[in-house]
Design a protein around this motif. Structure first.
Motif, short mmCIF file in Angstrom:
data_model
loop_
_atom_site.label_atom_id
_atom_site.label_comp_id
_atom_site.label_asym_id
_atom_site.label_seq_id
_atom_site.Cartn_x
_atom_site.Cartn_y
_atom_site.Cartn_z
N TRP A 84 2.06 4.79 0.48
CA TRP A 84 2.13 6.06 1.54
C TRP A 84 1.56 7.28 0.41
CZ3 TRP A 84 5.23 5.32 6.15
CH2 TRP A 84 5.16 4.11 6.80
N VAL A 85 0.93 7.65 -0.47
CA VAL A 85 0.72 8.79 -0.93
C VAL A 85 1.42 10.19 0.26
CG1 VAL A 85 -0.74 10.03 -1.81
CG2 VAL A 85 -1.19 8.05 -1.13
N ILE A 86 1.77 10.61 0.82
CA ILE A 86 1.88 11.60 1.71
C ILE A 86 3.54 11.76 1.42
CG2 ILE A 86 2.28 10.13 4.13
CD1 ILE A 86 1.58 12.83 5.66
N ALA B 283 -3.16 12.27 4.74
CA ALA B 283 -2.66 12.36 3.70
C ALA B 283 -1.83 10.44 3.40
CB ALA B 283 -1.55 13.47 4.17
N ALA B 284 -1.80 9.66 4.10
CA ALA B 284 -1.41 9.07 3.53
C ALA B 284 -1.79 7.85 3.21
CB ALA B 284 -0.22 7.80 4.82
N PHE B 285 -2.98 7.59 3.83
CA PHE B 285 -3.79 6.43 2.74
C PHE B 285 -5.23 6.94 2.27
CE2 PHE B 285 -0.56 4.64 5.58
CZ PHE B 285 -0.01 3.98 4.88
N PRO B 286 -5.00 7.82 1.70
CA PRO B 286 -6.84 8.68 1.35
C PRO B 286 -7.76 7.46 1.22
CG PRO B 286 -5.58 9.02 0.04
CD PRO B 286 -4.43 8.29 0.57
N LEU C 113 3.73 13.27 -2.21
CA LEU C 113 2.98 15.27 -1.72
C LEU C 113 4.64 15.46 -0.97
CD1 LEU C 113 0.07 14.07 0.36
CD2 LEU C 113 -0.06 14.69 -2.59
N GLN D 247 0.86 -1.39 0.15
CA GLN D 247 0.30 0.16 0.09
C GLN D 247 0.94 0.72 -0.26
OE1 GLN D 247 -3.35 0.79 0.17
NE2 GLN D 247 -2.83 3.31 0.15
#
Lengths: 216, 340
Positions: free
Chosen positions: A176-178, B136-139, A181, A174
């Motif tokens: 970590w979208v952050i 923010a990490a796992f929207p 950013l 998974q």
């Protein structure tokens, strides 16, 4: 002990930028590219190398011209010299890889105002000879590239599960979208600073212990 | 009143205390949260119980480890971290993978509390710091909501709950549902106010039942363990703003009761915004602080990209809380005017 009397050697000037006076982790300079373009390892490496080339070249030219540049207009002259090399580097990047040029965007042009480069020109190249200035520029540039790569690698692995675009973590990971950013840049930089401060503190503590033992 | 021993004692002020301590107040906050937590477990089933336990356990573990590593006296037993853990768990959507819950718990206590110096030094509410980083990490994980009152909620848990650590969870659409705010924002469905009051809607574990949250808040306010001016100021601001907007354009903006009762506004206003460390100290200060949270919440909800904005509103207001205090600092008696 003649070396200590003569001051730091050329090798010392090269080595110090890598670790002891690392531009990012110790001097905390050049934060704009450090935070903005390190969302992947390749971007970070390209930005680091581009900055290093500009740094070495501008250091060399400024060192050669240091006796001819009047003190009153030195900053403007330095910026002019740096900007010439940045323009050249921008064209080279555009020729080598258009994708990279697009990914780095305005931040290539912004190398002109990178305070690492102007800082080295003002603090070092304007006072030292060509060889030492070259060594200083190469050392600082490598240290900067190294720091950017550390940030970019962590952010790419955690943010997209890959390194240099090659998947290094299982597909089920998974992301970590952050981390991709801007806030992830701050978190990663903070974590690295924490780690390096911890290392240097531990070293200082050990050295203090060792001297205490010798004294007793 | 603490009784003074007969022998002569030399000590600095305060000499008279009300007997309140961090320990005592935090324990009462936990008690005030218990009805909300129990209702969350009742509404969402085993999933909510697992999420709450994981959040609590990770926060306690992080506190213990960080106190040990930073060589500080342990603040594990003063219940403050239990409040953080419980609040953090209550803001999470039930069904969030346990590994994400625990990671966020470590971030809440580590980044939100200990990095700034531990108990009493946090500029932001630690539970919300944890949640904001998770958001923010796992929207996707943080905005996948499981429907409340599912039939098999006490016998089975969604498969996403026990996803292998660091692996992406898989969601089955049949079990998920939209929160009232998302339903309003994206589908223009307005939930019934009675459902929102009682908590028969989808949402985070602890945000659905307005009446139980208000009950807990009233208990704390009655015991003078919470500054009731903060939630009141938030509610009044949101109500007035939404009422005016709804009056101006009924089809574009929802009604005031809906705005007050939906999403995390109740939980945030009563239990998060009132964080004793991160909120202003002066009476006028907390009123301004509450109004700021209200304005920001309405702004983010109505004109922002996201359906919910209470969390960001509180964090932003936390950031300016010291400045608000500075602004409304009372004049020192005997001096002329304020000195910056």
């Amino acid at each position: 002990m003649s070396a200590t009397l003569e001051g730091p050697t050329t090798t010392d000037e090269f080595i110090k930028g890598l670790w002891k006076e690392n531009p990012v982790f110790v001097q905390v300079l050049g934060m704009c590219p450090t935070l903005a373009v390190t969302n992947s390892a390749i971007n970070a490496l390209a930005m680091g190398l581009a900055t290093m080339v500009v740094l070495v070249m501008s250091n060399a030219v400024i060192s050669l011209l240091r006796k001819f540049i009047p003190k009153q207009v030195r900053i403007a002259s330095y910026i002019l010299i740096i900007a010439s090399f940045v323009t050249a580097v921008e064209y080279v990047i555009q020729a080598v890889s258009l994708d990279l040029h697009k990914a780095l965007g305005a931040f290539i042009s912004l190398i002109v105002v990178n305070c690492v480069i102007l800082g080295r020109a003002e603090a070092f190249a304007s006072k030292n000879d060509l060889v030492k200035s070259l060594a200083d520029g190469a050392g600082m540039g490598l240290g900067f590239t190294f720091a950017l790569f550390l940030l970019g690698a962590v952010r790419e692995v955690l943010g997209s599960g890959s390194l240099f675009g090659v998947a290094v973590l299982p597909a089920s990971f998974q992301p970590w979208v952050i981390m991709i950013l801007p806030s992830g840049g701050f978190f990663t930089l903070g974590s690295w600073l924490l780690f390096f401060n911890y290392l240097s503190k531990r070293k200082a503590r050990k050295a203090a212990l060792a001297t205490a033992e010798v004294a007793s | 009143m603490v009784s003074v021993a007969k022998t002569l004692q030399l000590r600095t002020s305060p000499h008279v205390t009300s007997g309140a301590s961090v320990d005592l107040i935090m324990r009462h906050v936990v008690w005030a949260l218990v009805p909300t937590a129990l209702f969350g477990v009742y509404a969402f089933g085993l999933t909510a119980a697992v999420t709450l336990s994981a959040a609590l356990a990770s926060c306690l573990l992080a506190e213990w480890l960080l106190c040990k590593w930073s060589e500080q006296p342990s603040t594990l037993s003063d219940w403050s971290v239990a409040v953080t853990g419980l609040l953090y768990g209550l803001t999470l959507p039930p069904g969030l993978p346990v590994w994400m819950t625990m990671l966020g718990g470590f971030i809440a206590v580590g980044l939100g509390k200990h990095l700034f110096g531990g108990l009493g030094y946090n500029p932001f509410n630690p539970a919300l710091v944890g949640r904001a980083v998770m958001q923010a990490a796992f929207p996707v994980g943080m905005t996948t909501w499981h429907a409340a009152f599912g039939s098999g909620r006490f016998s089975s848990v969604p498969s996403s709950l026990f996803t292998f650590p660091f692996a992406a969870p898989e969601y089955t659409d049949a079990l998920t549902s939209a929160t009232p705010l998302a339903a309003w924002k994206f589908e223009h469905n307005l939930a019934a106010a009675s459902d929102l009051v009682m908590g028969f809607t989808t949402g985070s574990t602890g945000e659905t039942s307005a009446v139980l949250i208000l009950l807990g808040g009233a208990y704390l306010a009655a015991r003078k363990m919470m500054n009731w001016r903060i939630p009141l100021s938030i509610f009044v601001t949101v109500a007035v703003l939404t009422f005016a907007l709804h009056l101006a354009s009924p089809e574009a903006y929802p009604t005031a009761p809906f705005m007050l009762l939906s999403g995390g506004l109740m939980l945030g206003a009563v239990f998060m915004a009132t964080d004793m460390v991160a909120s202003p100290m002066t009476t006028l200060g907390v009123v301004i602080y509450g109004a700021l949270i209200g304005v920001l919440t309405v702004t983010i909800r109505l004109w922002g990209g996201m359906p919910e904005g209470v969390m960001y509103a509180i964090l932003l207001a936390n950031a300016v809380a010291p400045h608000i205090d500075r602004l409304v600092r009372p004049t020192v008696y005997g001096t002329s005017g304020r000195k910056a």
